[in-house]
Design a protein around this motif. Structure first.
Motif, short mmCIF file in Angstrom:
data_model
loop_
_atom_site.label_atom_id
_atom_site.label_comp_id
_atom_site.label_asym_id
_atom_site.label_seq_id
_atom_site.Cartn_x
_atom_site.Cartn_y
_atom_site.Cartn_z
N ASN A 1 28.87 5.73 40.32
CA ASN A 1 28.63 5.07 38.68
C ASN A 1 30.06 4.41 38.65
OD1 ASN A 1 28.05 3.74 37.20
ND2 ASN A 1 26.88 5.42 35.61
N ASP B 1 31.27 5.03 34.77
CA ASP B 1 32.11 6.30 34.21
C ASP B 1 33.46 5.81 34.39
OD1 ASP B 1 29.02 7.83 33.85
OD2 ASP B 1 29.92 8.25 36.03
N SER C 1 27.22 3.74 30.35
CA SER C 1 26.44 3.41 30.85
C SER C 1 26.08 1.74 30.35
CB SER C 1 24.72 3.79 30.96
OG SER C 1 24.61 4.01 29.88
N SER D 1 26.53 8.22 26.93
CA SER D 1 24.98 8.56 26.80
C SER D 1 24.23 9.38 25.62
CB SER D 1 24.78 10.50 27.87
OG SER D 1 25.74 11.33 27.31
#
Length: 251
Positions: free
Chosen positions: A86, A89, A115, A125
């Motif tokens: 990702n 990340d 994100s 998160s």
């Protein structure tokens, strides 16, 4: 009174408290950015030996040689980095923390599982904005994103690649000011952060610095020590009961 009773009691008290720490460490072995707690010990009555003999507690002088759990300290050692693929990340190599804006104020974390929110804000998160070097939220445009080792965030646009921000990485002159909140959030208790000397790795997250094998062994060890202290106390209690039943009636 036999000082062995004090030794058994303080040992059982310390091991019982240490059980909670070991269990919490093991429970969070799979939590990203978790920092384990390590026990430290102190005398039963601090200062009992150093005080003036005429005013010092005789009880303190008797038992101060036996250690009890003084508390826990954060183990700030590096955890393993795990590749996720990702691009949002991020993981830190070295001593430092990301800063995030929570409902309770700015908190610090090693959990870089980030994100892009619906409003284009880099977030955790839990939906908490990740802060830049000026402690401001970071806007991430749509498109390919690249994060350099120094934390600069660039994005591909119609006009080419442009830098859109720099993720903040912070450290503290005295890391003992940090207190854990939850599993991977830390409060600085008003202390001012400084720039951290770290490298940012894109596409990875940092795991806990406590592995399940070590955590399990530590839990079993502490549990056995607690059982030993409990048995020792039972022996002393039986001796006292015998003394009370046989000797006291003669007085």
């Amino acid at each position: 009174m036999d000082s062995g009773l004090y030794a058994a009691y303080t040992g059982l008290l310390a091991r019982t408290q240490a059980l909670d720490t070991a269990a919490n460490n093991l429970a969070n072995a799979g939590t990203s950015g978790f920092r384990a707690q390590r026990d430290y010990f102190s005398g039963v009555l601090a200062g009992g030996i150093d005080q003036d003999p005429e005013t010092a507690s005789q009880v303190g002088q008797s038992v101060n040689g036996f250690g009890v759990l003084g508390g826990n300290r954060l183990d700030l050692g590096q955890g393993d980095l795990k590749a996720t693929g990702n691009p949002l990340d991020l993981a830190l190599e070295g001593q430092g923390f990301f800063a995030v804006q929570t409902t309770n104020g700015i908190r610090y974390t090693r959990d870089g599982a980030f994100s892009r929110s619906a409003k284009g804000i880099l977030q955790t998160s839990q939906g908490e904005p990740v802060l830049d070097t000026n402690l401001k939220p970071i806007s991430i445009p749509t498109g390919n994103v690249y994060v350099s080792p120094d934390g600069n965030i660039s994005a591909s646009t119609a006009d080419g690649s442009v830098i859109v921000g720099k993720v903040g990485a912070f450290d503290f002159t005295d890391r003992s000011v940090l207190t854990a909140e939850g599993s991977n959030r830390f409060s600085a208790n008003g202390a001012k952060p400084v720039a951290a000397n770290v490298s940012v790795e894109q596409g990875s997250v940092e795991g806990a610095n406590e592995d399940a094998v070590h955590g399990t062994m530590q839990l079993v060890l502490v549990q056995r020590q607690a059982e030993m202290m409990q048995k020792a106390l039972s022996v002393f209690n039986n001796d006292f009961d015998k003394t009370a039943s046989e000797d006291l009636p003669r007085v």
